[in-house]
Motif scaffolding. Structure first.
Motif, PDB file in Angstrom:
ATOM      1  N   TRP A   2      45.714  42.199  40.209  1.00  0.00           N
ATOM      2  CA  TRP A   2      44.750  41.224  39.719  1.00  0.00           C
ATOM      3  C   TRP A   2      45.238  39.794  39.935  1.00  0.00           C
ATOM      4  CZ3 TRP A   2      39.948  42.298  39.042  1.00  0.00           C
ATOM      5  CH2 TRP A   2      39.563  43.580  38.666  1.00  0.00           C
ATOM      6  N   ILE A   3      46.553  39.585  39.794  1.00  0.00           N
ATOM      7  CA  ILE A   3      47.112  38.244  39.987  1.00  0.00           C
ATOM      8  C   ILE A   3      46.974  37.817  41.445  1.00  0.00           C
ATOM      9  CG2 ILE A   3      49.249  36.904  39.924  1.00  0.00           C
ATOM     10  CD1 ILE A   3      50.059  38.605  37.484  1.00  0.00           C
ATOM     11  N   VAL A   4      47.232  38.732  42.358  1.00  0.00           N
ATOM     12  CA  VAL A   4      47.114  38.434  43.788  1.00  0.00           C
ATOM     13  C   VAL A   4      45.661  38.115  44.135  1.00  0.00           C
ATOM     14  CG1 VAL A   4      47.355  39.392  46.108  1.00  0.00           C
ATOM     15  CG2 VAL A   4      49.143  39.774  44.416  1.00  0.00           C
ATOM     16  N   ALA A   9      41.309  34.145  45.192  1.00  0.00           N
ATOM     17  CA  ALA A   9      39.999  33.594  44.829  1.00  0.00           C
ATOM     18  C   ALA A   9      40.093  32.090  44.565  1.00  0.00           C
ATOM     19  CB  ALA A   9      39.438  34.314  43.607  1.00  0.00           C
ATOM     20  N   VAL A  10      41.165  31.638  43.905  1.00  0.00           N
ATOM     21  CA  VAL A  10      41.333  30.208  43.627  1.00  0.00           C
ATOM     22  C   VAL A  10      41.504  29.441  44.933  1.00  0.00           C
ATOM     23  CG1 VAL A  10      42.935  28.521  42.639  1.00  0.00           C
ATOM     24  CG2 VAL A  10      42.210  30.485  41.292  1.00  0.00           C
ATOM     25  N   ARG A  57      47.591  47.706  47.271  1.00  0.00           N
ATOM     26  CA  ARG A  57      46.392  48.373  46.747  1.00  0.00           C
ATOM     27  C   ARG A  57      46.683  49.832  46.401  1.00  0.00           C
ATOM     28  NH1 ARG A  57      42.058  49.665  51.173  1.00  0.00           N
ATOM     29  NH2 ARG A  57      43.372  50.726  52.673  1.00  0.00           N
ATOM     30  N   PRO A  58      46.047  50.318  45.337  1.00  0.00           N
ATOM     31  CA  PRO A  58      46.282  51.699  44.901  1.00  0.00           C
ATOM     32  C   PRO A  58      45.683  52.714  45.872  1.00  0.00           C
ATOM     33  CG  PRO A  58      44.652  50.631  43.508  1.00  0.00           C
ATOM     34  CD  PRO A  58      45.150  49.593  44.454  1.00  0.00           C
ATOM     35  N   LEU A  66      38.318  46.926  46.435  1.00  0.00           N
ATOM     36  CA  LEU A  66      38.259  45.528  46.048  1.00  0.00           C
ATOM     37  C   LEU A  66      39.370  44.724  46.729  1.00  0.00           C
ATOM     38  CD1 LEU A  66      36.611  43.643  44.239  1.00  0.00           C
ATOM     39  CD2 LEU A  66      38.262  44.071  42.431  1.00  0.00           C
ATOM     40  N   ALA A  67      40.489  45.371  47.018  1.00  0.00           N
ATOM     41  CA  ALA A  67      41.604  44.700  47.683  1.00  0.00           C
ATOM     42  C   ALA A  67      41.286  44.379  49.148  1.00  0.00           C
ATOM     43  CB  ALA A  67      42.856  45.557  47.596  1.00  0.00           C
ATOM     44  N   LEU A  68      40.269  44.991  49.705  1.00  0.00           N
ATOM     45  CA  LEU A  68      39.879  44.710  51.091  1.00  0.00           C
ATOM     46  C   LEU A  68      38.982  43.476  51.213  1.00  0.00           C
ATOM     47  CD1 LEU A  68      39.127  48.292  52.441  1.00  0.00           C
ATOM     48  CD2 LEU A  68      41.120  46.858  52.916  1.00  0.00           C
ATOM     49  N   VAL A  69      38.369  43.056  50.122  1.00  0.00           N
ATOM     50  CA  VAL A  69      37.437  41.923  50.149  1.00  0.00           C
ATOM     51  C   VAL A  69      38.089  40.648  50.678  1.00  0.00           C
ATOM     52  CG1 VAL A  69      36.032  40.403  48.692  1.00  0.00           C
ATOM     53  CG2 VAL A  69      35.912  42.886  48.409  1.00  0.00           C
TER      54      VAL A  69
END
Length: 112
Positions: A2-4, A9-10, A57-58, A66-69
């Protein structure tokens, strides 16, 4: 993970917001080039956590997709820039044949 994703996103959203706030610097054709460079620098910075998210990613679940976005957004932006540049090179520009009349006008009578 989530931090990554939050860091990505920021940086990603900041690359669209921050350059607009910069004053345009330079003259002529390169005026505002600092804004483009700021955008590209933030996009390059956003690619670091995007690529770092891939090995983190899990194995299953929503988070795997979601990690691919971030990588897909970065790849899509690169593709859009490449398509824009290629289209500009491949488009047949309309080149004027020359001026329709004389380039200079004769001086009015009395002024010599």
């Amino acid at each position: 993970m989530w931090i990554v994703l939050a860091l990505w996103a920021v940086l990603w959203l900041g690359s669209f917001v921050y350059p607009v706030t910069l004053p345009a610097v330079g003259d002529g054709f390169l005026r505002g080039g600092n804004r483009i460079m700021a955008f590209l620098a933030l996009q390059a910075g956003a690619m670091v956590p995007a690529l770092a998210a891939l090995p983190l990613r899990p194995q299953a679940g929503v988070m795997r997709w979601l990690a691919l976005v971030p990588v897909l957004c970065g790849t899509g932006l690169i593709a859009l820039i490449a398509i824009t540049v290629l289209r500009a090179f491949m488009t047949d520009p309309v080149i004027p044949s020359g001026p329709a009349g004389p380039v200079t006008q004769p001086a009015p009578k009395g002024i010599e």
